[in-house]
Design a protein around this motif. Structure first.
Motif, PDB file in Angstrom:
ATOM      1  N   PHE A 278      24.208  52.128  44.070  1.00  0.00           N
ATOM      2  CA  PHE A 278      25.595  52.403  43.683  1.00  0.00           C
ATOM      3  C   PHE A 278      26.502  52.483  44.911  1.00  0.00           C
ATOM      4  O   PHE A 278      27.533  51.803  44.985  1.00  0.00           O
ATOM      5  N   GLU A 279      26.124  53.319  45.890  1.00  0.00           N
ATOM      6  CA  GLU A 279      26.988  53.492  47.059  1.00  0.00           C
ATOM      7  C   GLU A 279      27.089  52.213  47.878  1.00  0.00           C
ATOM      8  O   GLU A 279      28.112  51.954  48.510  1.00  0.00           O
ATOM      9  N   HIS A 280      26.039  51.418  47.864  1.00  0.00           N
ATOM     10  CA  HIS A 280      26.105  50.150  48.599  1.00  0.00           C
ATOM     11  C   HIS A 280      27.047  49.158  47.927  1.00  0.00           C
ATOM     12  O   HIS A 280      27.865  48.514  48.594  1.00  0.00           O
ATOM     13  N   CYS A 281      26.949  49.022  46.608  1.00  0.00           N
ATOM     14  CA  CYS A 281      27.692  47.977  45.899  1.00  0.00           C
ATOM     15  C   CYS A 281      29.180  48.276  45.763  1.00  0.00           C
ATOM     16  O   CYS A 281      29.999  47.346  45.773  1.00  0.00           O
ATOM     17  N   MET A 282      29.540  49.540  45.606  1.00  0.00           N
ATOM     18  CA  MET A 282      30.916  49.850  45.235  1.00  0.00           C
ATOM     19  C   MET A 282      31.978  49.301  46.197  1.00  0.00           C
ATOM     20  O   MET A 282      33.003  48.773  45.736  1.00  0.00           O
ATOM     21  N   PRO A 283      31.822  49.386  47.508  1.00  0.00           N
ATOM     22  CA  PRO A 283      32.854  48.799  48.363  1.00  0.00           C
ATOM     23  C   PRO A 283      33.046  47.298  48.132  1.00  0.00           C
ATOM     24  O   PRO A 283      34.188  46.797  48.098  1.00  0.00           O
ATOM     25  N   PHE A 284      31.952  46.565  47.961  1.00  0.00           N
ATOM     26  CA  PHE A 284      32.040  45.127  47.718  1.00  0.00           C
ATOM     27  C   PHE A 284      32.647  44.854  46.343  1.00  0.00           C
ATOM     28  O   PHE A 284      33.488  43.956  46.181  1.00  0.00           O
ATOM     29  N   ASP A 285      32.221  45.630  45.350  1.00  0.00           N
ATOM     30  CA  ASP A 285      32.727  45.436  43.984  1.00  0.00           C
ATOM     31  C   ASP A 285      34.229  45.703  43.904  1.00  0.00           C
ATOM     32  O   ASP A 285      34.980  44.932  43.286  1.00  0.00           O
ATOM     33  N   VAL A 286      34.660  46.794  44.512  1.00  0.00           N
ATOM     34  CA  VAL A 286      36.080  47.142  44.473  1.00  0.00           C
ATOM     35  C   VAL A 286      36.902  46.115  45.243  1.00  0.00           C
ATOM     36  O   VAL A 286      37.991  45.725  44.805  1.00  0.00           O
ATOM     37  N   SER A 287      36.390  45.644  46.365  1.00  0.00           N
ATOM     38  CA  SER A 287      37.124  44.639  47.152  1.00  0.00           C
ATOM     39  C   SER A 287      37.368  43.384  46.338  1.00  0.00           C
ATOM     40  O   SER A 287      38.480  42.836  46.329  1.00  0.00           O
ATOM     41  N   ARG A 288      36.332  42.920  45.633  1.00  0.00           N
ATOM     42  CA  ARG A 288      36.509  41.719  44.816  1.00  0.00           C
ATOM     43  C   ARG A 288      37.416  41.992  43.616  1.00  0.00           C
ATOM     44  O   ARG A 288      38.289  41.181  43.290  1.00  0.00           O
ATOM     45  N   ALA A 289      37.247  43.137  42.964  1.00  0.00           N
ATOM     46  CA  ALA A 289      38.096  43.472  41.820  1.00  0.00           C
ATOM     47  C   ALA A 289      39.561  43.559  42.240  1.00  0.00           C
ATOM     48  O   ALA A 289      40.457  43.109  41.518  1.00  0.00           O
ATOM     49  N   TYR A 290      39.802  44.126  43.401  1.00  0.00           N
ATOM     50  CA  TYR A 290      41.170  44.250  43.919  1.00  0.00           C
ATOM     51  C   TYR A 290      41.767  42.864  44.162  1.00  0.00           C
ATOM     52  O   TYR A 290      42.913  42.586  43.782  1.00  0.00           O
ATOM     53  N   ASP A 291      40.992  41.976  44.769  1.00  0.00           N
ATOM     54  CA  ASP A 291      41.459  40.602  44.991  1.00  0.00           C
ATOM     55  C   ASP A 291      41.805  39.926  43.663  1.00  0.00           C
ATOM     56  O   ASP A 291      42.859  39.288  43.526  1.00  0.00           O
ATOM     57  N   GLU A 292      40.917  40.048  42.683  1.00  0.00           N
ATOM     58  CA  GLU A 292      41.154  39.367  41.397  1.00  0.00           C
ATOM     59  C   GLU A 292      42.391  39.946  40.715  1.00  0.00           C
ATOM     60  O   GLU A 292      43.196  39.202  40.144  1.00  0.00           O
ATOM     61  N   ALA A 293      42.548  41.256  40.785  1.00  0.00           N
ATOM     62  CA  ALA A 293      43.727  41.886  40.187  1.00  0.00           C
ATOM     63  C   ALA A 293      45.018  41.425  40.863  1.00  0.00           C
ATOM     64  O   ALA A 293      46.082  41.378  40.229  1.00  0.00           O
ATOM     65  N   LYS A 294      44.920  41.069  42.140  1.00  0.00           N
ATOM     66  CA  LYS A 294      46.072  40.588  42.900  1.00  0.00           C
ATOM     67  C   LYS A 294      46.274  39.077  42.766  1.00  0.00           C
ATOM     68  O   LYS A 294      47.147  38.504  43.420  1.00  0.00           O
ATOM     69  N   GLY A 295      45.469  38.427  41.929  1.00  0.00           N
ATOM     70  CA  GLY A 295      45.683  37.010  41.652  1.00  0.00           C
ATOM     71  C   GLY A 295      44.821  36.055  42.451  1.00  0.00           C
ATOM     72  O   GLY A 295      45.023  34.843  42.378  1.00  0.00           O
ATOM     73  N   ILE A 296      43.851  36.563  43.214  1.00  0.00           N
ATOM     74  CA  ILE A 296      42.934  35.686  43.953  1.00  0.00           C
ATOM     75  C   ILE A 296      41.795  35.315  43.012  1.00  0.00           C
ATOM     76  O   ILE A 296      40.857  36.096  42.816  1.00  0.00           O
ATOM     77  N   GLU A 297      41.866  34.119  42.429  1.00  0.00           N
ATOM     78  CA  GLU A 297      40.929  33.767  41.355  1.00  0.00           C
ATOM     79  C   GLU A 297      39.509  33.598  41.867  1.00  0.00           C
ATOM     80  O   GLU A 297      38.553  34.096  41.266  1.00  0.00           O
ATOM     81  N   HIS A 298      39.350  32.871  42.977  1.00  0.00           N
ATOM     82  CA  HIS A 298      38.012  32.562  43.468  1.00  0.00           C
ATOM     83  C   HIS A 298      37.630  33.513  44.591  1.00  0.00           C
ATOM     84  O   HIS A 298      38.416  33.751  45.511  1.00  0.00           O
ATOM     85  N   PRO A 299      36.448  34.089  44.528  1.00  0.00           N
ATOM     86  CA  PRO A 299      36.032  35.086  45.529  1.00  0.00           C
ATOM     87  C   PRO A 299      36.089  34.541  46.954  1.00  0.00           C
ATOM     88  O   PRO A 299      35.685  33.400  47.212  1.00  0.00           O
ATOM     89  N   ARG A 300      36.609  35.365  47.846  1.00  0.00           N
ATOM     90  CA  ARG A 300      36.592  35.002  49.257  1.00  0.00           C
ATOM     91  C   ARG A 300      35.164  35.077  49.798  1.00  0.00           C
ATOM     92  O   ARG A 300      34.343  35.843  49.292  1.00  0.00           O
ATOM     93  N   ILE A 301      34.891  34.295  50.805  1.00  0.00           N
ATOM     94  CA  ILE A 301      33.540  34.238  51.368  1.00  0.00           C
ATOM     95  C   ILE A 301      33.267  35.505  52.165  1.00  0.00           C
ATOM     96  O   ILE A 301      34.077  35.918  52.998  1.00  0.00           O
ATOM     97  N   TRP A 302      32.106  36.097  51.889  1.00  0.00           N
ATOM     98  CA  TRP A 302      31.658  37.239  52.685  1.00  0.00           C
ATOM     99  C   TRP A 302      30.937  36.724  53.920  1.00  0.00           C
ATOM    100  O   TRP A 302      30.013  35.921  53.823  1.00  0.00           O
ATOM    101  N   THR A 303      31.347  37.206  55.073  1.00  0.00           N
ATOM    102  CA  THR A 303      30.648  36.936  56.322  1.00  0.00           C
ATOM    103  C   THR A 303      30.151  38.261  56.879  1.00  0.00           C
ATOM    104  O   THR A 303      30.592  39.341  56.451  1.00  0.00           O
ATOM    105  N   ALA A 304      29.254  38.204  57.832  1.00  0.00           N
ATOM    106  CA  ALA A 304      28.763  39.428  58.456  1.00  0.00           C
ATOM    107  C   ALA A 304      29.918  40.223  59.052  1.00  0.00           C
ATOM    108  O   ALA A 304      29.948  41.459  58.984  1.00  0.00           O
ATOM    109  N   GLU A 305      30.905  39.511  59.603  1.00  0.00           N
ATOM    110  CA  GLU A 305      32.045  40.177  60.217  1.00  0.00           C
ATOM    111  C   GLU A 305      32.940  40.820  59.163  1.00  0.00           C
ATOM    112  O   GLU A 305      33.404  41.951  59.324  1.00  0.00           O
ATOM    113  N   ARG A 306      33.172  40.107  58.067  1.00  0.00           N
ATOM    114  CA  ARG A 306      34.006  40.671  56.999  1.00  0.00           C
ATOM    115  C   ARG A 306      33.335  41.887  56.369  1.00  0.00           C
ATOM    116  O   ARG A 306      33.999  42.878  56.025  1.00  0.00           O
TER     117      ARG A 306
END
Length: 315
Positions: A278-306
């Motif tokens: 749970f604690e591992h996934c939530m930051p990634f899940d919220v980041s993607r949900a926030y992007d989609e809510a803001k109109g970013i349809e396709h997920p941005r690529i996750w890199t080690a740096e990001r």
């Protein structure tokens, strides 16, 4: 110093279970680690999701060899994530099957995903030096295809976007056994960093319409009854819907990502906080949900740096 990824502290080996769901279907599960499905046909074996490294895949092969010596002829990739696909070479399969959408994602972001996941989940990449490179499908399809393992029918279906844009399920229509990949989790937090939140519930409904008698989820125990399968489907759908609703509300109100994350943790923690990762996934899940809510349809690529930048800002 920034807090390490929650998964980096998870170093304890998990208990493996190899469950028989029907005459031809088995589930390899490990207390919330990535699952692998196995279908033993009349003349050969099909594996659904391969584990993260060839060394990790050997644990699956050992279990298969306790019940059959038939050749492993097919590996089906439910999606492109490294922990699911990079162990494929160990099986020596003649055919590696994926949706065309999954192949597109391997081309676009397979290498970045590999580096990102390796950083997040070191325990799952045991003997990473055994990985020969990216896993490439030898057969792709758009909507659905049928493979016959002798007289055993296996329907391979691109059910719709959800966990990724290429999600693929395997379905045994005669025995009504479903292998869902990470479209469904049980007692484990859905990873949604590459998800399509608005599509995912509809895709789950297509799985529900199959009326599975048993289900092997992407993570968590094999679900051996129709009631258990429905519990897995309903739990995943509830998590996805609640998380996206909370994050979307924050985003549309003008809140930043950190505010959306804090609100989502407060809302979902009491109900889902005991789920694996749970604690591992939530930051990634919220980041993607926030992007989609803001109109970013396709997920941005996750890199080690990001990954690191996001983790520092939220944790």
């Amino acid at each position: 110093m920034a807090k390490a990824f929650a998964s980096q502290a998870d170093l304890e080996d998990k208990k493996i279970t190899f469950s028989r769901l029907s005459e031809h279907a088995y589930g390899f599960t490990a207390e919330g680690d990535p699952n692998t499905g196995v279908i033993i046909g009349d003349d050969c074996v099909m594996v659904l999701d391969a584990q993260a490294t060839p060394a990790m895949a050997q644990q699956v092969i050992e279990r298969i060899r306790t019940v059959t010596d038939k050749p492993i002829r097919y590996v089906v990739l439910s999606h492109y994530h490294a922990v699911r696909v990079l162990g494929t070479s160990a099986y020596g399969a003649e055919h590696i099957i994926a949706s065309e959408a999954t192949r597109e994602l391997i081309v676009e972001r397979g290498m970045q995903d590999w580096k990102s996941e390796f950083q997040r989940f070191p325990r799952l990449f045991r003997n990473a030096e055994s990985i020969p490179g990216l896993t490439w499908p030898t057969i792709t399809f758009n909507d659905r295809m049928t493979i016959w393992l002798g007289k055993v029918q296996v329907d391979i279906i691109h059910a719709g976007r959800g966990h990724t844009k290429g999600d693929t399920i395997a379905w045994l229509p005669e025995e009504r056994v479903l292998f869902s990949g990470d479209l469904v989790e049980f007692g484990a937090t859905p990873y949604a960093g590459d998800a399509y939140f608005e599509d995912w519930p509809q895709t789950l409904q297509r799985l529900r319409d199959l009326k599975p008698a048993a289900l092997v989820p992407g993570r968590g125990d094999a679900l051996m009854t129709p009631e258990a399968a429905e519990e897995g489907l309903a739990g995943t759908q509830a998590f996805i819907t609640e998380l996206y609703g909370e994050v979307r509300k924050s985003a549309l109100a003008g809140g930043d990502l950190k505010k959306a994350y804090d609100a989502a943790m407060a809302r979902l923690g009491p109900r889902y906080g005991n789920w694996v990762i749970f604690e591992h996934c939530m930051p990634f899940d919220v980041s993607r949900a926030y992007d989609e809510a803001k109109g970013i349809e396709h997920p941005r690529i996750w890199t080690a740096e990001r990954d690191i930048e996001m983790w520092k800002s939220l944790e």
